[in-house]
Design a protein around this motif. Sequence first.
Motif, PDB file in Angstrom:
ATOM      1  N   LYS A 253       0.841  -1.202   0.000  1.00  0.00           N
ATOM      2  CA  LYS A 253       0.000   0.000   0.000  1.00  0.00           C
ATOM      3  C   LYS A 253       0.876   1.252   0.000  1.00  0.00           C
ATOM      4  N   PHE A 254       1.946   1.236   0.762  1.00  0.00           N
ATOM      5  CA  PHE A 254       2.869   2.365   0.800  1.00  0.00           C
ATOM      6  C   PHE A 254       3.483   2.603  -0.577  1.00  0.00           C
ATOM      7  N   GLU A 255       3.891   1.518  -1.252  1.00  0.00           N
ATOM      8  CA  GLU A 255       4.470   1.639  -2.595  1.00  0.00           C
ATOM      9  C   GLU A 255       3.468   2.226  -3.582  1.00  0.00           C
ATOM     10  N   GLN A 256       2.229   1.797  -3.490  1.00  0.00           N
ATOM     11  CA  GLN A 256       1.198   2.321  -4.392  1.00  0.00           C
ATOM     12  C   GLN A 256       0.971   3.810  -4.165  1.00  0.00           C
ATOM     13  N   GLU A 257       0.914   4.207  -2.904  1.00  0.00           N
ATOM     14  CA  GLU A 257       0.711   5.622  -2.593  1.00  0.00           C
ATOM     15  C   GLU A 257       1.905   6.458  -3.070  1.00  0.00           C
ATOM     16  N   ALA A 258       3.122   5.931  -2.878  1.00  0.00           N
ATOM     17  CA  ALA A 258       4.319   6.656  -3.329  1.00  0.00           C
ATOM     18  C   ALA A 258       4.312   6.798  -4.845  1.00  0.00           C
ATOM     19  N   GLN A 259       3.896   5.751  -5.549  1.00  0.00           N
ATOM     20  CA  GLN A 259       3.848   5.801  -7.008  1.00  0.00           C
ATOM     21  C   GLN A 259       2.795   6.804  -7.488  1.00  0.00           C
ATOM     22  N   LYS A 260       1.648   6.842  -6.818  1.00  0.00           N
ATOM     23  CA  LYS A 260       0.611   7.824  -7.180  1.00  0.00           C
ATOM     24  C   LYS A 260       1.129   9.244  -6.997  1.00  0.00           C
ATOM     25  N   LEU A 261       1.803   9.485  -5.864  1.00  0.00           N
ATOM     26  CA  LEU A 261       2.343  10.812  -5.589  1.00  0.00           C
ATOM     27  C   LEU A 261       3.401  11.194  -6.629  1.00  0.00           C
ATOM     28  N   TRP A 262       4.261  10.249  -7.000  1.00  0.00           N
ATOM     29  CA  TRP A 262       5.294  10.503  -7.997  1.00  0.00           C
ATOM     30  C   TRP A 262       4.671  10.874  -9.334  1.00  0.00           C
ATOM     31  N   PHE A 263       3.662  10.119  -9.797  1.00  0.00           N
ATOM     32  CA  PHE A 263       3.001  10.425 -11.073  1.00  0.00           C
ATOM     33  C   PHE A 263       2.305  11.785 -11.031  1.00  0.00           C
ATOM     34  N   ARG A 264       1.683  12.105  -9.909  1.00  0.00           N
ATOM     35  CA  ARG A 264       1.013  13.400  -9.788  1.00  0.00           C
ATOM     36  C   ARG A 264       2.020  14.547  -9.878  1.00  0.00           C
TER      37      ARG A 264
END
Length: 148
Positions: free
Chosen positions: A120-131
Amino acid sequence: MARAFDVRKLIKKLGFEKGDIYFVKQMGKALLCTYAIFGLAWWCNETNVFGWWNIQIRPKEEREMAHLYERIRYPYPGDKEAFDEFVKSGGAIGTTIGPKGFIDSDNDTETLQKQLQSQKFEQEAQKLWFRMRNEVIQELQEKGFDIE
């Protein structure tokens, strides 16, 4: 004596006229045939006698998970030998009586929970990076830079 009841008396009690006997007879036949067809379709869907024909269409996910929902014939609990054989053969995999269904220890649940949290942490970090990347690209495009 051949008839258990008089049809004309029954039709008269129901409120029909003498000339309506033919209509009531045809409606009775139609209802009988309809119920027979629906009953046959229901029975065929439950027992699936043909093996390849189902009335209900199953989605792909349900077909892939069908082995989990098979009807299992459990042995009678008083029959010790049959019950032991059932458990040895794998029993109901995933249930409390199947040997593959037991949880080994509490450590497994803790590690599983940690893995889920890290995913879940990795997914959130990836979303933040793309944004953030999309915001930077948008700002550069507004300034006139050509970015593909």
